[in-house]
Design a protein around this motif. Sequence first.
Motif, short mmCIF file in Angstrom:
data_model
loop_
_atom_site.label_atom_id
_atom_site.label_comp_id
_atom_site.label_asym_id
_atom_site.label_seq_id
_atom_site.Cartn_x
_atom_site.Cartn_y
_atom_site.Cartn_z
N ARG A 192 0.83 -1.20 0.00
CA ARG A 192 0.00 0.00 0.00
C ARG A 192 0.87 1.26 0.00
NH1 ARG A 192 -3.63 -3.55 2.93
NH2 ARG A 192 -2.82 -2.99 4.97
N ARG A 193 2.00 1.21 0.71
CA ARG A 193 2.92 2.36 0.67
C ARG A 193 3.51 2.53 -0.73
NH1 ARG A 193 4.54 0.05 5.68
NH2 ARG A 193 6.52 -0.64 4.75
N LEU A 194 3.78 1.43 -1.41
CA LEU A 194 4.27 1.48 -2.79
C LEU A 194 3.23 2.14 -3.69
CD1 LEU A 194 6.44 0.46 -4.95
CD2 LEU A 194 4.87 -1.45 -5.24
N LEU A 195 1.97 1.77 -3.51
CA LEU A 195 0.89 2.37 -4.31
C LEU A 195 0.78 3.87 -4.04
CD1 LEU A 195 -1.79 -0.45 -3.96
CD2 LEU A 195 -0.56 0.20 -6.05
N LEU A 196 0.89 4.27 -2.77
CA LEU A 196 0.84 5.69 -2.45
C LEU A 196 2.03 6.43 -3.06
CD1 LEU A 196 -0.31 5.59 1.29
CD2 LEU A 196 -1.67 6.25 -0.71
N ASP A 197 3.21 5.82 -3.02
CA ASP A 197 4.39 6.43 -3.64
C ASP A 197 4.19 6.59 -5.15
OD1 ASP A 197 5.75 6.71 -1.24
OD2 ASP A 197 6.90 4.85 -1.51
N ALA A 198 3.59 5.58 -5.77
CA ALA A 198 3.34 5.64 -7.22
C ALA A 198 2.38 6.78 -7.55
CB ALA A 198 2.78 4.31 -7.71
N LEU A 199 1.36 6.96 -6.73
CA LEU A 199 0.41 8.05 -6.96
C LEU A 199 1.03 9.41 -6.65
CD1 LEU A 199 -2.86 6.40 -5.65
CD2 LEU A 199 -2.21 6.85 -8.03
N PHE A 200 1.96 9.45 -5.71
CA PHE A 200 2.67 10.70 -5.44
C PHE A 200 3.50 11.12 -6.65
CE2 PHE A 200 6.43 13.00 -3.94
CZ PHE A 200 5.83 14.08 -3.31
N GLU A 201 4.14 10.14 -7.28
CA GLU A 201 4.98 10.43 -8.46
C GLU A 201 4.14 10.83 -9.67
OE1 GLU A 201 7.63 7.17 -9.25
OE2 GLU A 201 8.38 7.19 -7.20
N LEU A 202 3.00 10.16 -9.85
CA LEU A 202 2.13 10.44 -10.99
C LEU A 202 0.68 10.18 -10.56
CD1 LEU A 202 1.79 11.17 -13.98
CD2 LEU A 202 2.02 8.73 -14.50
N ASP A 203 -0.02 11.25 -10.26
CA ASP A 203 -1.40 11.14 -9.78
C ASP A 203 -2.34 10.79 -10.94
OD1 ASP A 203 -2.80 11.17 -7.43
OD2 ASP A 203 -3.07 13.33 -7.34
N GLY A 204 -3.45 10.16 -10.62
CA GLY A 204 -4.47 9.86 -11.62
C GLY A 204 -4.20 8.62 -12.43
#
Length: 95
Positions: free
Chosen positions: A21-33
């Motif tokens: 889940r932290r990986l997913l949040l990091d991915a969305l931080f890098e590129l939202d949407g």
Amino acid sequence: MMPAVEPVDDLVFKALADPTRRLLLDALFELDGQSLQSLCERCGHDITRFGVMKHLAVLEAANLVTTQKDGRTKRHYLNPVPIQQIADRWISKYA
């Protein structure tokens, strides 16, 4: 006796406790949407599409991720407000 509904802080801590889940949040931080497909690609072959969907559901329940339909695609967006609230309540007072 445990409460019927988990307090918001508990949902956020539970969501942040898992490395995927932290990986997913990091991915969305890098590129939202991002779409589910792009988030699955980000996780690699270690987790199934359904596994990613379950993790996203936990993040949505904690209000860390919001979604918006874009045609047939569901876009996922980071909501950093609950993390800031946790930091304000639990971290800043110990700084």
